[in-house]
Enzyme design. Structure first.
Site, PDB file in Angstrom:
ATOM      1  N   ASP A 480       4.856 -21.137  39.322  1.00 50.93           N
ATOM      2  CA  ASP A 480       5.717 -21.537  40.436  1.00 50.93           C
ATOM      3  C   ASP A 480       7.134 -21.840  39.940  1.00 50.93           C
ATOM      4  OD1 ASP A 480       6.376 -22.292  43.012  1.00 50.93           O
ATOM      5  OD2 ASP A 480       4.755 -23.750  43.223  1.00 50.93           O
ATOM      6  N   ASP A 550       5.349 -19.787  51.806  1.00 45.44           N
ATOM      7  CA  ASP A 550       4.628 -21.029  52.097  1.00 45.44           C
ATOM      8  C   ASP A 550       4.218 -21.085  53.563  1.00 45.44           C
ATOM      9  OD1 ASP A 550       4.483 -22.130  49.634  1.00 45.44           O
ATOM     10  OD2 ASP A 550       6.210 -23.446  49.853  1.00 45.44           O
TER      11      ASP A 550
HETATM   12  C1  DGJ Z   1       5.246 -24.267  46.257  1.00 49.93           C
HETATM   13  C2  DGJ Z   1       4.209 -23.199  46.432  1.00 49.93           C
HETATM   14  O1  DGJ Z   1       4.698 -22.181  47.212  1.00 49.93           O
HETATM   15  C3  DGJ Z   1       2.954 -23.795  47.017  1.00 49.93           C
HETATM   16  O2  DGJ Z   1       2.006 -22.801  47.230  1.00 49.93           O
HETATM   17  C4  DGJ Z   1       2.443 -24.862  46.090  1.00 49.93           C
HETATM   18  O3  DGJ Z   1       2.021 -24.283  44.890  1.00 49.93           O
HETATM   19  C5  DGJ Z   1       3.506 -25.899  45.854  1.00 49.93           C
HETATM   20  N1  DGJ Z   1       4.733 -25.319  45.421  1.00 49.93           N
HETATM   21  C6  DGJ Z   1       3.055 -26.904  44.840  1.00 49.93           C
HETATM   22  O4  DGJ Z   1       4.034 -27.760  44.477  1.00 49.93           O
END
Ligand code: DGJ
Length: 737
Positions: A480, A550
């Site tokens: 991430d 997201d």
């Molecule tokens: C952003 C990601 O897009 C989510 O899926 C998740 O992993 C969060 N970060 C966790 O902090």
């Protein structure tokens, strides 16, 4: 496929069965473009394509030679200060303050295949027969600066890979101020420009606007490719649509700051440029040093936008994505993020995993919150080891083994590039972040960016990751990156090196990926950046799939996946079914529809499976079975967008197998319509001559021609939710045996 060079006319003709690309050495020894588009037959002289006439106010390169003015010529890699007043492709600041550059033709080299780009992601070949490469060396003899223009033409794709390499052979210090990967002058500007723009949670919306005089474009200064603008630009003829018409695509294989622009001059030529964003970029070249630009992939299609997308899909799926997972079915995973956030217990995690296993899922992924002191987003980033034994008594190894015992694979989340101030890493190395002397670094999500231009920083992160990944049975890593960059300054670099920081940072990220892939070739990587803020081709070279957004709301996802599919194949788009009301938009959509959208991606789940009703469990079990049955078709088939969610209330797309014997059609309705029209959805990509059976009514056969010309009838009663709000259906078509 081939590259023909004519010594008499000094022309290079790159061609395959689909496209031609013709370059000529111009009278001023710079390079010009004579043609790029549909394949034309070769002939010994294309010089007539060079327009030349006397115009008042025009600047010429030689006295009384009025036939050639750079200002009115289609230049191949335009220089500064010698009579072309449009945007240059590169800039060189010189010790004496001059910025004038004149790159003149020196030599060329043609070879079979394609060489690797040093330290950068790029499209590759597996055999020399797949492509041929042309390198043209241009030189500014005053500066002793070489520019090597690199072009690869592929046998099976209407595509050209372009990049440039600069080398300073002189004694003086040169500073590259911009280096675009490609600059293409088209003879007219009768195009619409298509771009994929958005923001967090609404990435890659399709925006279309007509070109007009002046400069128009998109860019990212965010330090990464960004959710705002994808490094991709399309020019399409106004009459072109998804299935027909002329389309040119320009895609940059890069994950950092980028710029894509089109300058239309008053003679209606269109100059398309793509590359690293010039702002903040300055690359000092000392004697003997080189700079290699990222690679741009140019695609030409006569089969409309779908035709262009399918070329990118195949090329990126087969010759950009690498490694074990390129040709493998991806595991159906269950991720705990939307169910628990960072505050979980091992018991909770194991319950989710157990339920996932019972429903047929294949991998459990532990997201954010397992490391350091991390129950929220204020602390812990940078400490990639378990310190909280109350949360994970057996550490990652213990949990991974328990998940494996359930018969599932185990995956783990990292955010390697970041640090919280409240972390052991920051406490012992507060100067490891990007920050400028005397300035306070700007926070974002309470985190700061590690200076990945520094070897010791990357080595330290590698060490921690290597330890975890080698100690525990981990099959998957979600990498991430949850903030944009600010204060892009590296305290270990000299002032004149600061213009390199943003590019070097990205090279640091690529370097870490490369080391991890070498050490753990079997691990499947998924890249992520607050959802899809770093969904770019550069990342796909390392991580075969990317978390698309997201936003997991089914209706929003139809749009996001639709836009993403302009460039990216379905097998790169992480797509999960989540709970309702949806976390981002609060919408309640049917479970069937959430599944029907996610099936057209890398399928998975992201919810607490504990509280499901029997009916929901039944639906999920069926969805998982469906995904297992059809994931190979989804991964390898040709994808067609049929109806746009940006234009209509109903959206549709389909995937057709390469042999055209089976297909999946997804139909989605945003809002219910009273007394609505009778819908016939015209399909695409089927075999005209074959008869197909639709799973709905196996007793009837439909000709492929019929389904494409007349259409497939959509009975609203057959959709989940009976054609009301958020209803949908996937149809399976199979050739009758
Ligand atoms: C952003 C990601 O897009 C989510 O899926 C998740 O992993 C969060 N970060 C966790 O902090």
């Amino acid at each position: 496929m081939g590259i023909i060079y004519s010594e008499t006319t000094k022309e290079f003709h790159l061609y395959n069965d689909m496209i031609s690309y013709i370059i000529q050495v111009l009278p001023n020894l710079q390079l010009g473009n004579l043609y790029y588009g549909k394949r034309i037959r070769h002939k010994s002289d294309f010089t007539y394509l060079l327009e030349g006439r006397h115009r008042s106010l025009a600047v010429y390169t030689k006295e009384k030679e009025y036939f050639f003015s750079p200002q009115y010529t289609r230049m191949e890699y335009p220089c500064t200060g010698t009579g072309d007043y449009r945007e240059p492709a590169f800039e060189v600041d010189q010790e004496d303050g001059s910025r004038i550059v004149c790159l003149e033709y020196q030599s060329y080299r043609i070879y079979k295949g394609k060489e690797k780009l040093k330290d950068l992601p790029a499209v590759y070949v597996e055999s020399e027969k797949e492509a041929e490469t042309l390198e043209i060396t241009l030189t500014d003899s005053l500066l002793q600066l070489d520019c090597i223009m690199q072009y690869t033409i592929f046998k099976d794709y209407p595509a050209i890979a372009r990049s440039v390499k600069f080398c300073n052979r002189g004694e003086k210090i040169l500073r590259l101020g911009r280096v675009f990967s490609a600059s293409v002058d088209l003879p007219d500007a009768g195009y619409d420009m298509v771009q994929l723009s958005g923001a967090w949670s609404r990435e890659r919306k399709v925006i279309v606007r007509p070109l007009s005089i002046g400069t128009q474009g998109i860019n990212s200064r965010h330090g990464i490719s960004s959710a705002e603008q994808n490094p991709f630009l399309v020019l399409k003829r106004p009459g072109a649509d998804e299935l027909q018409g002329e389309v040119y695509g320009f895609s940059l294989i890069y994950s950092g700051n980028h710029m894509e622009q089109v300058e239309v001059d008053t003679c209606h030529m269109a100059r398309v440029q793509i590359g690293i964003h010039p702002e903040g970029f300055e690359w000092q070249l000392l004697n003997g040093e080189t700079f290699q630009s990222p690679e741009a992939i140019l695609v030409y299609s006569q089969q409309g936008l779908n035709g262009m997308s399918q070329v990118y899909h195949k090329l990126y799926r087969n010759r950009l994505v690498r490694g074990l997972w390129r040709d493998r079915e991806r595991p159906i995973l269950i991720n705990n993020w939307e169910a628990t956030g960072a505050a979980f217990t091992e018991e909770k995690i194991l319950t989710i995993a157990k339920n996932g296993k019972a429903l047929g899922m294949e991998m459990f992924v532990l997201d954010d919150g397992w490391f350091g002191k991390r129950d929220d987003d204020f602390s812990g980033l940078g400490d990639w080891y378990v310190t909280n034994n109350a949360k994970l008594p057996g550490g990652i190894k213990g949990l991974a083994e328990k998940v494996m015992e359930l018969g599932m694979q185990f995956g783990l989340w990292f955010e390697p590039e970041m640090v919280n101030k409240d972390s052991d890493l920051f406490r012992s190395n507060p100067d490891w972040i990007l920050c400028a002397p005397g300035r306070t670094p700007s926070p974002s999500r309470n985190q700061y960016i590690l200076d990945f231009t520094r070897k010791e920083v990357v080595d330290y992160i590698y060490g921690m990751m290597e330890k975890i990944l080698s100690e525990a049975p981990i099959s998957y890593v979600k990498w991430d990156m949850n903030r944009y960059m600010t204060e892009c300054y590296s305290i270990t670099k000299k002032p004149q090196e600061q213009g390199k920081v943003m590019h070097r940072y990205i090279l640091g990220v690529y370097g870490l990926y490369e080391r991890l892939l070498k050490r753990f070739p079997n691990i499947l990587f998924e890249s992520c950046s607050s959802g899809g803020a770093r969904f770019d081709p550069g990342m796909l070279y390392y991580a075969p799939q990317t978390w698309t957004s997201d936003d997991t709301d089914a209706m929003e996802r139809v749009k996001i996946q639709y836009g993403t599919s302009y460039l990216y194949p379905l097998c790169t788009m992480g797509a999960h079914v989540s709970a309702v009301p949806n976390l981002q938009v609060g919408r309640v959509t049917p479970l069937e529809t959430r599944g029907n959208v996610a099936q057209f991606g890398v399928f998975g789940y992201e919810l607490d499976l504990g509280g499901l009703s029997d009916q929901e469990r039944k639906i999920i079990r069926e969805q998982v079975e469906f995904a297992k049955k059809h994931r190979s078709l989804i991964r390898t088939g040709d994808f067609y967008r049929l109806q746009s969610p940006f234009e209509e209330n109903d959206a549709a797309w389909m995937v057709v197998s390469e042999d055209k014997k089976e297909a999946l059609v997804g139909f989605y309705r945003m809002l219910g319509v009273p007394n609505d029209a009778w819908i016939r959805l015209r399909l695409a990509g089927l075999d005209q001559e074959m008869d197909y059976m639709i799973d709905e009514e196996p007793s009837v056969l439909y000709g492929g021609d019929e389904l494409m010309q007349v259409g497939m009838v959509i009975q609203k009663e057959a959709l989940c939710n009976q054609g009301g709000d958020y209803s949908s259906k996937i149809y399976y078509l199979e050739v009758s045996k």
